[in-house]
Motif scaffolding. Structure first.
Motif, PDB file in Angstrom:
ATOM      1  N   ILE A  23       0.957  -1.205  -0.139  1.00  0.00           N
ATOM      2  CA  ILE A  23       0.148  -0.066   0.062  1.00  0.00           C
ATOM      3  C   ILE A  23       1.024   1.172   0.106  1.00  0.00           C
ATOM      4  CG2 ILE A  23      -1.713   1.281   1.487  1.00  0.00           C
ATOM      5  CD1 ILE A  23      -2.859  -1.374   2.316  1.00  0.00           C
ATOM      6  N   GLU A  24       1.762   1.231   1.045  1.00  0.00           N
ATOM      7  CA  GLU A  24       2.911   2.511   0.686  1.00  0.00           C
ATOM      8  C   GLU A  24       3.354   2.628  -0.334  1.00  0.00           C
ATOM      9  OE1 GLU A  24       3.204   4.507   3.318  1.00  0.00           O
ATOM     10  OE2 GLU A  24       2.006   3.785   4.910  1.00  0.00           O
ATOM     11  N   ARG A  25       3.846   1.639  -0.880  1.00  0.00           N
ATOM     12  CA  ARG A  25       4.703   1.558  -2.475  1.00  0.00           C
ATOM     13  C   ARG A  25       3.604   2.004  -3.252  1.00  0.00           C
ATOM     14  NH1 ARG A  25       7.447  -2.265  -1.187  1.00  0.00           N
ATOM     15  NH2 ARG A  25       6.758  -4.079  -2.499  1.00  0.00           N
ATOM     16  N   TRP A  26       2.562   1.680  -3.480  1.00  0.00           N
ATOM     17  CA  TRP A  26       1.613   1.712  -4.571  1.00  0.00           C
ATOM     18  C   TRP A  26       0.504   2.488  -4.808  1.00  0.00           C
ATOM     19  CZ3 TRP A  26       4.381   0.715  -8.810  1.00  0.00           C
ATOM     20  CH2 TRP A  26       5.516  -0.299  -8.759  1.00  0.00           C
ATOM     21  N   HIS A  27      -0.350   2.493  -3.595  1.00  0.00           N
ATOM     22  CA  HIS A  27      -1.680   3.224  -3.499  1.00  0.00           C
ATOM     23  C   HIS A  27      -1.470   4.655  -3.900  1.00  0.00           C
ATOM     24  CE1 HIS A  27      -5.803   3.577  -2.792  1.00  0.00           C
ATOM     25  NE2 HIS A  27      -5.533   4.310  -1.624  1.00  0.00           N
ATOM     26  N   ASN A  28      -2.116   5.033  -4.854  1.00  0.00           N
ATOM     27  CA  ASN A  28      -2.390   6.573  -5.300  1.00  0.00           C
ATOM     28  C   ASN A  28      -0.761   6.917  -6.022  1.00  0.00           C
ATOM     29  OD1 ASN A  28      -4.985   6.841  -4.508  1.00  0.00           O
ATOM     30  ND2 ASN A  28      -4.459   7.630  -2.270  1.00  0.00           N
ATOM     31  N   ASN A  29      -0.191   5.991  -6.362  1.00  0.00           N
ATOM     32  CA  ASN A  29       0.964   6.274  -7.040  1.00  0.00           C
ATOM     33  C   ASN A  29       0.536   6.205  -8.601  1.00  0.00           C
ATOM     34  OD1 ASN A  29       3.315   6.227  -8.301  1.00  0.00           O
ATOM     35  ND2 ASN A  29       4.169   4.603  -7.265  1.00  0.00           N
ATOM     36  N   GLY A  30       0.557   7.571  -9.011  1.00  0.00           N
ATOM     37  CA  GLY A  30       0.168   7.815 -10.238  1.00  0.00           C
ATOM     38  C   GLY A  30      -1.420   7.494 -10.435  1.00  0.00           C
ATOM     39  N   ARG A  31      -1.655   6.657 -11.498  1.00  0.00           N
ATOM     40  CA  ARG A  31      -3.166   6.149 -11.804  1.00  0.00           C
ATOM     41  C   ARG A  31      -3.314   4.708 -11.105  1.00  0.00           C
ATOM     42  NH1 ARG A  31      -5.189   6.236 -17.458  1.00  0.00           N
ATOM     43  NH2 ARG A  31      -7.191   6.782 -16.632  1.00  0.00           N
ATOM     44  N   LEU A  32      -2.517   4.388 -10.244  1.00  0.00           N
ATOM     45  CA  LEU A  32      -2.602   3.089  -9.576  1.00  0.00           C
ATOM     46  C   LEU A  32      -3.368   3.171  -8.070  1.00  0.00           C
ATOM     47  CD1 LEU A  32       0.912   1.801 -10.286  1.00  0.00           C
ATOM     48  CD2 LEU A  32      -1.139   1.402 -11.521  1.00  0.00           C
ATOM     49  N   GLY A  33      -4.232   2.184  -7.842  1.00  0.00           N
ATOM     50  CA  GLY A  33      -4.871   2.182  -6.365  1.00  0.00           C
ATOM     51  C   GLY A  33      -4.775   0.834  -6.004  1.00  0.00           C
ATOM     52  N   TYR A  34      -4.848   0.811  -4.594  1.00  0.00           N
ATOM     53  CA  TYR A  34      -4.517  -0.847  -3.921  1.00  0.00           C
ATOM     54  C   TYR A  34      -5.965  -1.305  -3.260  1.00  0.00           C
ATOM     55  CZ  TYR A  34      -2.118  -4.711  -1.780  1.00  0.00           C
ATOM     56  OH  TYR A  34      -1.884  -5.873  -1.422  1.00  0.00           O
ATOM     57  N   ALA A  35      -5.896  -2.602  -3.634  1.00  0.00           N
ATOM     58  CA  ALA A  35      -7.255  -3.254  -2.954  1.00  0.00           C
ATOM     59  C   ALA A  35      -6.959  -4.096  -2.126  1.00  0.00           C
ATOM     60  CB  ALA A  35      -8.024  -3.909  -4.165  1.00  0.00           C
ATOM     61  N   LEU A  36      -7.261  -4.069  -0.887  1.00  0.00           N
ATOM     62  CA  LEU A  36      -7.011  -5.293   0.145  1.00  0.00           C
ATOM     63  C   LEU A  36      -7.680  -6.516  -0.468  1.00  0.00           C
ATOM     64  CD1 LEU A  36      -8.033  -2.986   3.346  1.00  0.00           C
ATOM     65  CD2 LEU A  36      -5.555  -3.945   2.481  1.00  0.00           C
ATOM     66  N   THR A  37      -7.269  -7.603  -0.630  1.00  0.00           N
ATOM     67  CA  THR A  37      -7.767  -8.647  -1.205  1.00  0.00           C
ATOM     68  C   THR A  37      -7.649 -10.098  -0.568  1.00  0.00           C
ATOM     69  OG1 THR A  37      -6.795  -7.710  -2.915  1.00  0.00           O
ATOM     70  CG2 THR A  37      -7.276  -9.904  -3.556  1.00  0.00           C
ATOM     71  N   PRO A  38      -8.564 -10.155   0.692  1.00  0.00           N
ATOM     72  CA  PRO A  38      -8.486 -11.321   1.211  1.00  0.00           C
ATOM     73  C   PRO A  38      -9.282 -12.404   0.186  1.00  0.00           C
ATOM     74  CG  PRO A  38     -10.278  -9.903   2.111  1.00  0.00           C
ATOM     75  CD  PRO A  38      -9.280  -9.185   1.116  1.00  0.00           C
ATOM     76  N   ARG A  39      -8.687 -13.501   0.031  1.00  0.00           N
ATOM     77  CA  ARG A  39      -9.306 -14.577  -1.241  1.00  0.00           C
ATOM     78  C   ARG A  39     -11.003 -14.588  -1.116  1.00  0.00           C
ATOM     79  NH1 ARG A  39      -6.155 -17.663  -4.370  1.00  0.00           N
ATOM     80  NH2 ARG A  39      -7.196 -17.670  -6.327  1.00  0.00           N
ATOM     81  N   PHE A  40     -11.220 -15.340   0.082  1.00  0.00           N
ATOM     82  CA  PHE A  40     -12.812 -15.274   0.434  1.00  0.00           C
ATOM     83  C   PHE A  40     -12.738 -15.906   1.692  1.00  0.00           C
ATOM     84  CE2 PHE A  40     -14.053 -19.607  -1.636  1.00  0.00           C
ATOM     85  CZ  PHE A  40     -12.697 -20.194  -1.447  1.00  0.00           C
ATOM     86  N   ALA A  41     -13.982 -15.897   2.381  1.00  0.00           N
ATOM     87  CA  ALA A  41     -14.025 -16.001   3.918  1.00  0.00           C
ATOM     88  C   ALA A  41     -13.498 -17.641   4.214  1.00  0.00           C
ATOM     89  CB  ALA A  41     -15.508 -15.993   4.426  1.00  0.00           C
ATOM     90  N   PRO A  42     -13.597 -18.623   3.231  1.00  0.00           N
ATOM     91  CA  PRO A  42     -13.180 -19.741   3.993  1.00  0.00           C
ATOM     92  C   PRO A  42     -11.668 -19.871   3.970  1.00  0.00           C
ATOM     93  CG  PRO A  42     -14.643 -20.354   2.019  1.00  0.00           C
ATOM     94  CD  PRO A  42     -14.522 -18.760   2.367  1.00  0.00           C
ATOM     95  N   THR A  43     -10.930 -19.075   3.261  1.00  0.00           N
ATOM     96  CA  THR A  43      -9.333 -19.108   3.222  1.00  0.00           C
ATOM     97  C   THR A  43      -8.769 -18.089   4.275  1.00  0.00           C
ATOM     98  OG1 THR A  43      -9.228 -17.678   1.541  1.00  0.00           O
ATOM     99  CG2 THR A  43      -9.237 -20.232   1.162  1.00  0.00           C
ATOM    100  N   SER A  44      -9.724 -17.496   5.237  1.00  0.00           N
ATOM    101  CA  SER A  44      -9.530 -16.526   6.127  1.00  0.00           C
ATOM    102  C   SER A  44      -9.847 -16.647   7.479  1.00  0.00           C
ATOM    103  CB  SER A  44     -10.089 -15.228   5.484  1.00  0.00           C
ATOM    104  OG  SER A  44      -9.986 -14.683   4.265  1.00  0.00           O
TER     105      SER A  44
END
Length: 443
Positions: free
Chosen positions: A191-212
């Motif tokens: 997030i610190e490296r890429w979020h809002n870096n130019g036209r890039l955005g970061y998404a928190l990406t837990p795959r889905f509830a069963p793998t979390s």
């Protein structure tokens, strides 16, 4: 006084001028300019007006790119896709959970290699552009290097892209699981490296509830609180066996969506892929929290997951975008994906008209990603992402295009007979970055 501009394009333009709910409201906001002039400056749209109105702004009579005979629409927005699954698209014979085990996880295991991730990132982005997709919400793998490679490649193209590394700490192979601490720390660094870096955005990406685990979702919640303008991207109610598994793993929650909602992971910029088997209170929760869903027709059909309830989504006024969901989805083409969306709707006695379909693939998708102030149509000030379509590249298409009565029939023919061959040029941030018959993405 004329506005400054650097690029002028003459051609046939179609877009939806404002966010709308429902087919009738969308149709009222449709704009069709058969001979128009688009002016661009520094990657932004200055104006789109009819040719006769705009020609006076030209410095010289021929000072424009002539795209007449083509159809120019806003760049397509893919609201759910997995770039590592590009190399196992079209995998035979499984439904969701066995498909993950037999095909997806082994392929994703390769992305510990930065070189492999870089090669596949370049291939993936070229496939998006070759199909007219200029913005996407993308799953990486559990490996941070998978995301670094993708963002690096997108940044070179000045492409608007949202992505994130998968967060997964149970019910997956050992080579793809991580500790909660590792997942939190690596995600924070990305997030610190890429979020809002130019036209890039970061998404928190837990795959889905069963793998979390509960601890992992608590870590995702902490990251969302620390970085409130990031996105949240995960899966929801794709498959009946998956839904039953979530109920078994999380018996204390009343629903699948309730698991995410408990950890305050619903809300604007939260995008839940599939959302097929939802209970009434889940639809209400999506609406009340201003969350979004991604309708993925080709993957839902390919994996036998079920039929997304498009009409219910509209009635509940839930934000929705279209996702190709490669690699369970069987095409990068948004045109083909819209054709499958039409069939899914037909099976439920809903007629998906062309203006509504193209809205979901452009401005509606941008709205689902909370980007409608930046992309999605040709309004002044928007970023100049668009696709130039050649509407008649086969004898059959030519026949149907020539006997189509209006723009809506032409668009409908494109989404039922069209594919990547119809993409003639793709523009990103005011530059042509892909053109048909070129061997690779333009520098």
């Amino acid at each position: 006084m004329a506005m400054p501009w650097t690029t002028a394009i003459r051609g046939h333009f179609f877009d939806i001028t404002a966010v709308a709910e429902g087919a009738e409201a969308i149709a009222q906001r449709a704009r069709n300019i058969e001979d128009g002039l688009l002016l661009l400056d520094e990657g932004r749209i200055v104006s789109l007006v009819p040719w006769e109105e705009g020609r006076a702004q030209l410095r010289h009579e021929q000072d424009y790119l002539d795209y007449r005979g083509k159809l120019i629409v806003p760049g397509f927005v893919d609201s759910h896709i997995h770039y590592p699954q590009t190399e196992m698209i079209g995998a035979y014979g499984e439904q969701l959970l066995t498909w993950l085990e037999n095909y997806t996880f082994p392929v994703e295991g390769q992305y510990h290699s930065p070189d492999h991730a870089a090669r596949m990132s370049a291939f993936f982005l070229n496939q998006l552009l070759a199909n007219g997709t200029t913005t996407a919400l993308v799953f990486g793998t559990v490996h941070p290097q998978s995301v670094d490679a993708l963002f690096s490649a997108a940044q070179r193209l000045e492409m608007r892209l949202i992505a994130g590394k998968v967060m997964m700490d149970r019910n997956a192979p050992d080579y793809l699981t991580e500790s909660v601490e590792q997942s939190y720390q690596q995600t924070r660094e990305l997030i610190e490296r890429w979020h809002n870096n130019g036209r890039l955005g970061y998404a928190l990406t837990p795959r889905f509830a069963p793998t979390s685990s509960p601890q992992l979702l608590a870590a995702v919640q902490a990251l969302r609180e620390a970085y409130p303008d990031t996105w949240l991207h995960t899966h929801l109610s794709e498959n009946l066996d998956e839904v039953a598994w979530v109920q078994a793993l999380w018996p204390e929650h009343e629903s699948y969506l309730g698991v995410y909602h408990h950890y305050q992971l619903t809300g604007k910029r939260s995008v839940f892929a599939h959302a097929i088997h939802l209970a009434e209170q889940e639809w209400e929760c999506l609406r009340n929290t201003d969350s979004s869903v991604a309708f993925c027709p080709t993957s839902n059909l390919f994996l036998g997951s079920g039929l997304f309830r498009l009409q219910t989504c509209q009635q509940k006024r839930v934000r929705m975008g279209i996702g190709t969901d490669v690699g369970a989805g069987t095409t990068f083409s948004m045109l083909q994906t819209l054709g499958e969306a039409y069939k899914v709707a037909q099976l439920q006695s809903y007629r998906l008209c062309a203006s509504e379909a193209f809205y979901h693939a452009t401005l509606g998708g941008a709205h689902a990603l909370d980007l409608d102030d930046k992309i999605g149509n040709f309004q002044p000030g928007k970023e100049a992402d668009f696709v130039v379509l050649d509407p008649a590249v086969t004898p059959l298409q030519t026949l149907r295009f020539n006997n189509s009565r209006d723009i809506y029939e032409k668009l409908f023919v494109l989404m039922t007979l069209g594919d990547d061959r119809n993409i003639w040029r793709t523009w990103v941030n005011g530059k042509c970055v892909w053109q048909r018959d070129a061997l690779e993405v333009a520098a």
